[in-house]
Design an enzyme around this catalytic site. Structure first.
Site, mmCIF file in Angstrom:
data_model
loop_
_atom_site.group_PDB
_atom_site.id
_atom_site.type_symbol
_atom_site.label_atom_id
_atom_site.label_comp_id
_atom_site.label_asym_id
_atom_site.label_seq_id
_atom_site.Cartn_x
_atom_site.Cartn_y
_atom_site.Cartn_z
ATOM 1 N N ALA A 88 0.840 -1.197 0.000
ATOM 2 C CA ALA A 88 0.000 0.000 0.000
ATOM 3 C C ALA A 88 0.878 1.251 0.000
ATOM 4 O O ALA A 88 1.876 1.309 -0.697
ATOM 5 C CB ALA A 88 -0.980 -0.032 1.168
ATOM 6 N N SER A 89 0.546 2.237 0.825
ATOM 7 C CA SER A 89 1.255 3.516 0.774
ATOM 8 C C SER A 89 2.659 3.470 1.360
ATOM 9 O O SER A 89 3.403 4.452 1.240
ATOM 10 C CB SER A 89 0.432 4.605 1.469
ATOM 11 O OG SER A 89 -0.597 5.052 0.622
ATOM 12 N N LEU A 90 3.051 2.346 1.969
ATOM 13 C CA LEU A 90 4.460 2.204 2.316
ATOM 14 C C LEU A 90 5.315 2.172 1.057
ATOM 15 O O LEU A 90 6.541 2.332 1.119
ATOM 16 C CB LEU A 90 4.693 0.944 3.151
ATOM 17 C CG LEU A 90 4.310 1.049 4.623
ATOM 18 C CD1 LEU A 90 4.522 -0.269 5.336
ATOM 19 C CD2 LEU A 90 5.122 2.139 5.310
ATOM 20 N N SER A 91 4.669 1.958 -0.101
ATOM 21 C CA SER A 91 5.375 2.040 -1.378
ATOM 22 C C SER A 91 5.999 3.416 -1.572
ATOM 23 O O SER A 91 6.982 3.563 -2.306
ATOM 24 C CB SER A 91 4.406 1.759 -2.537
ATOM 25 O OG SER A 91 3.773 0.516 -2.388
#
Length: 324
Positions: A88-91
């Site tokens: 997810a937004s840890l990307s």
């Protein structure tokens, strides 16, 4: 929103509980704490549908590791310590690292203007640094794409940029004066990586980050449009509806069709986190990763200017990812 709030509440309460327990360094107390943590998480899994992997390390040593629930609710395939989760937004951390690598190679500067790379966009005085730090004031692309984009087609970064150039939505505030979490900036940053390097975003990440750091379980991946390209031990992300007491893939919910038609947009991780079955054969990228037990703590000691500890904790949609 009801089910999302439910999981965030469970995650937050679990995090506070863990921090409280590990405020004590006494060895006997730590042993008792581990037992309490196990009991607490087991209760959350049983009573509140907590689903995921938990790993706790103290002074570099793993002191607790356990899997709760399913990787696939349809087949009842269980999670294990090597299940592969979507980031997810840890990307965004990976996207930011790619930009910093290019800066270290003197191929860009963080003080560069956004318009130096996208002259078609009407946003003056926005720097790459502001984009990285969520202080750019760029408008959210999501509502605009929902309204203006053909939902029967997959939108990619270039499509999003073309729509923004045509519609020219205004900035939310003067760049650098406020902080507001921003997906648009990170999608644009991924495109900058491609434009400067001359490589597709997945290839650049593989060659410059994943391979040098031996991140053998981390890649760009899209389940919906990669029928032939599957990942073993893959953990799907589901939505849980308390009213029906069922876990559902978002792809099957008409109101959530944006998870399909905006899934070609990379760099921000927004559409990556709730993917399900593939529906066409055209492959496009999404960042996913193995759990922390394999590749969670990454020392970037071999990359100039990036001597830092990158701590990645990967979970699926049942709980927000937490970095402790």
């Amino acid at each position: 929103m009801k089910s999302i709030f439910h999981y965030v509440t469970v995650c937050a309460s679990a995090l506070i509980f863990l921090i409280f327990l590990f405020s004590c360094k006494n060895e006997n107390a730590s042993g008792r704490n581990i037992q309490k943590i196990d009991e607490y998480l087991t209760a959350q899994a049983t009573l509140n549908n907590f689903n995921g992997n938990v790993l706790i390390a103290e002074d570099g040593e793993i002191i607790f590791q356990k899997s709760f629930g399913y990787a696939d609710f349809t087949t009842h395939r269980l999670l294990n310590d090597s299940s592969v989760f979507e980031l997810a937004s840890l990307s965004k951390q990976i996207t930011a690292t790619a930009i910093l690598i290019l800066a270290d190679q003197d191929k860009l500067k963080l003080t560069d203007s956004l318009r130096a790379y996208f002259p078609e966009l009407p946003y003056a005085n926005i720097t790459l640094y502001q984009m990285l730090t969520h202080t750019s004031g760029l408008p959210a692309y999501e509502p605009m794409m929902v309204e203006k984009w053909d939902h029967t087609k997959i939108a990619f970064n270039r499509d999003m940029i073309e729509v923004m150039a045509k519609e020219q939505p205004a900035v939310l505030f003067k760049p650098g004066t406020k902080w507001k979490y921003n997906n648009t900036a990170y999608a644009l940053l991924a495109t900058i990586v491609e434009n400067i390097s001359g490589k597709a975003f997945p290839d650049f990440l593989k060659e410059n980050i994943f391979q040098p750091l031996n991140m053998t379980h981390t890649r760009i991946y899209n389940t919906r449009r990669s029928l032939k390209d599957t990942i073993p031990n893959y953990a799907y992300g589901y939505l849980y509806e308390p009213a029906t007491q069922k876990h559902t893939l978002p792809d099957s919910i008409e109101e959530l069709n944006f998870v399909y038609f905006m899934d070609g947009i990379v760099g921000d991780g927004t559409w990556n986190k709730i993917m399900g079955e593939a529906t066409t054969s055209t492959p496009t990228p999404v960042v996913s990763s193995a759990p922390i037990a394999n590749n969670g703590a990454l020392k970037l000691q071999n990359l100039k200017g990036l001597q830092q500890l990158l701590q990645v904790v990967a979970t699926n949609d049942h709980c927000a990812a937490c970095v402790l």
